[in-house]
Design a protein around this motif. Structure first.
Motif, short mmCIF file in Angstrom:
data_model
loop_
_atom_site.label_atom_id
_atom_site.label_comp_id
_atom_site.label_asym_id
_atom_site.label_seq_id
_atom_site.Cartn_x
_atom_site.Cartn_y
_atom_site.Cartn_z
N ALA A 1 -41.04 56.13 -3.49
CA ALA A 1 -40.38 55.67 -4.71
C ALA A 1 -39.79 54.30 -4.42
CB ALA A 1 -39.29 56.64 -5.12
N TYR A 2 -39.91 53.37 -5.37
CA TYR A 2 -39.38 52.02 -5.16
C TYR A 2 -38.98 51.39 -6.48
CZ TYR A 2 -43.71 49.88 -6.87
OH TYR A 2 -44.75 49.49 -7.66
N SER A 3 -38.14 50.37 -6.38
CA SER A 3 -37.82 49.54 -7.53
C SER A 3 -38.06 48.10 -7.13
CB SER A 3 -36.38 49.76 -8.00
OG SER A 3 -35.48 49.38 -6.99
N ARG A 4 -38.38 47.27 -8.10
CA ARG A 4 -38.73 45.87 -7.84
C ARG A 4 -37.80 44.95 -8.59
NH1 ARG A 4 -44.62 43.00 -8.93
NH2 ARG A 4 -43.83 40.86 -8.92
N THR A 5 -37.32 43.91 -7.90
CA THR A 5 -36.50 42.88 -8.51
C THR A 5 -37.09 41.52 -8.16
OG1 THR A 5 -34.55 44.26 -8.09
CG2 THR A 5 -34.15 41.97 -8.67
N ASP A 6 -37.32 40.69 -9.19
CA ASP A 6 -37.86 39.34 -8.99
C ASP A 6 -36.79 38.32 -9.30
OD1 ASP A 6 -40.66 40.00 -8.41
OD2 ASP A 6 -40.71 40.70 -10.49
N GLY A 7 -36.75 37.24 -8.51
CA GLY A 7 -35.82 36.16 -8.79
C GLY A 7 -35.88 35.07 -7.76
N ASP A 8 -35.65 33.83 -8.18
CA ASP A 8 -35.62 32.66 -7.30
C ASP A 8 -36.87 32.54 -6.43
OD1 ASP A 8 -33.11 31.96 -8.27
OD2 ASP A 8 -32.07 33.11 -6.72
N GLY A 9 -38.04 32.87 -6.98
CA GLY A 9 -39.27 32.75 -6.24
C GLY A 9 -39.48 33.82 -5.18
N GLU A 10 -38.65 34.84 -5.18
CA GLU A 10 -38.73 35.93 -4.20
C GLU A 10 -38.89 37.25 -4.96
OE1 GLU A 10 -35.34 34.01 -1.26
OE2 GLU A 10 -34.93 35.87 -2.31
N THR A 11 -39.33 38.25 -4.22
CA THR A 11 -39.39 39.61 -4.77
C THR A 11 -38.74 40.54 -3.77
OG1 THR A 11 -41.39 39.22 -6.04
CG2 THR A 11 -40.94 41.49 -5.45
N CYS A 12 -37.91 41.46 -4.27
CA CYS A 12 -37.28 42.46 -3.43
C CYS A 12 -37.71 43.83 -3.91
CB CYS A 12 -35.76 42.33 -3.49
SG CYS A 12 -34.91 43.53 -2.44
N LEU A 13 -38.19 44.64 -2.97
CA LEU A 13 -38.52 46.03 -3.27
C LEU A 13 -37.55 46.91 -2.51
CD1 LEU A 13 -41.53 44.49 -3.28
CD2 LEU A 13 -42.20 46.80 -3.80
N SER A 14 -36.90 47.81 -3.22
CA SER A 14 -36.03 48.82 -2.61
C SER A 14 -36.86 50.09 -2.51
CB SER A 14 -34.79 49.06 -3.46
OG SER A 14 -34.01 47.89 -3.53
N VAL A 15 -37.17 50.49 -1.28
CA VAL A 15 -38.07 51.62 -1.05
C VAL A 15 -37.26 52.79 -0.51
CG1 VAL A 15 -40.11 52.41 0.21
CG2 VAL A 15 -39.98 50.05 -0.59
N SER A 16 -37.44 53.94 -1.13
CA SER A 16 -36.74 55.15 -0.70
C SER A 16 -37.56 55.90 0.33
CB SER A 16 -36.48 56.07 -1.89
OG SER A 16 -35.65 55.43 -2.82
N LEU A 17 -36.98 56.09 1.51
CA LEU A 17 -37.56 56.95 2.51
C LEU A 17 -36.91 58.32 2.32
CD1 LEU A 17 -37.60 54.54 5.59
CD2 LEU A 17 -39.35 54.87 3.84
N SER A 18 -37.10 59.25 3.22
CA SER A 18 -36.58 60.61 2.98
C SER A 18 -35.06 60.67 2.87
CB SER A 18 -37.06 61.56 4.07
OG SER A 18 -36.54 61.18 5.33
#
Length: 106
Positions: free
Chosen positions: A31-48
């Motif tokens: 499961a993950y969420s994506r945030t875009d901004g300032d020419g970058e992308t951040c994915l928050s990925v859930s491990l167990s």
């Protein structure tokens, strides 16, 4: 405090890295969420039992020393966590990440 887990300079274009990470997460059911901004992308990925942050930043492209027609793209992937990651979870994720970015023939 943020703990750096990995910093990886990849020989892929920025959009290829983001697409590859999203595809890997879908295939491996992360499961993950994506945030875009300032020419970058951040994915928050859930491990167990924890969440890790994957920050994707484009680096400067340059021409191949072997052919001026070939442009080489680079992307920096930085993975961090605010809490210690369970070693078993991290090793599994790191293996999936490595397999996602293997390129046949270099």
């Amino acid at each position: 405090m943020t703990t750096p887990l990995l910093e990886w300079n990849l020989g892929f274009a920025f959009d290829e890295v983001v697409e590859g990470l999203e595809k890997m997460c879908a295939i491996r059911s992360y499961a993950y969420s994506r945030t875009d901004g300032d020419g970058e992308t951040c994915l928050s990925v859930s491990l167990s039992s924890e969440t890790i942050e994957l920050l994707v930043k484009p680096l400067l492209s340059h021409r191949s020393p072997f052919s001026p027609l070939i442009i080489l793209h680079r992307t920096l992937l930085t993975i961090t966590s605010t809490i210690p990651v369970v070693p078993r979870d991290w090793e599994s994720f790191r293996q999936h990440l490595t397999l996602a970015f293997l390129r046949a023939g270099g």
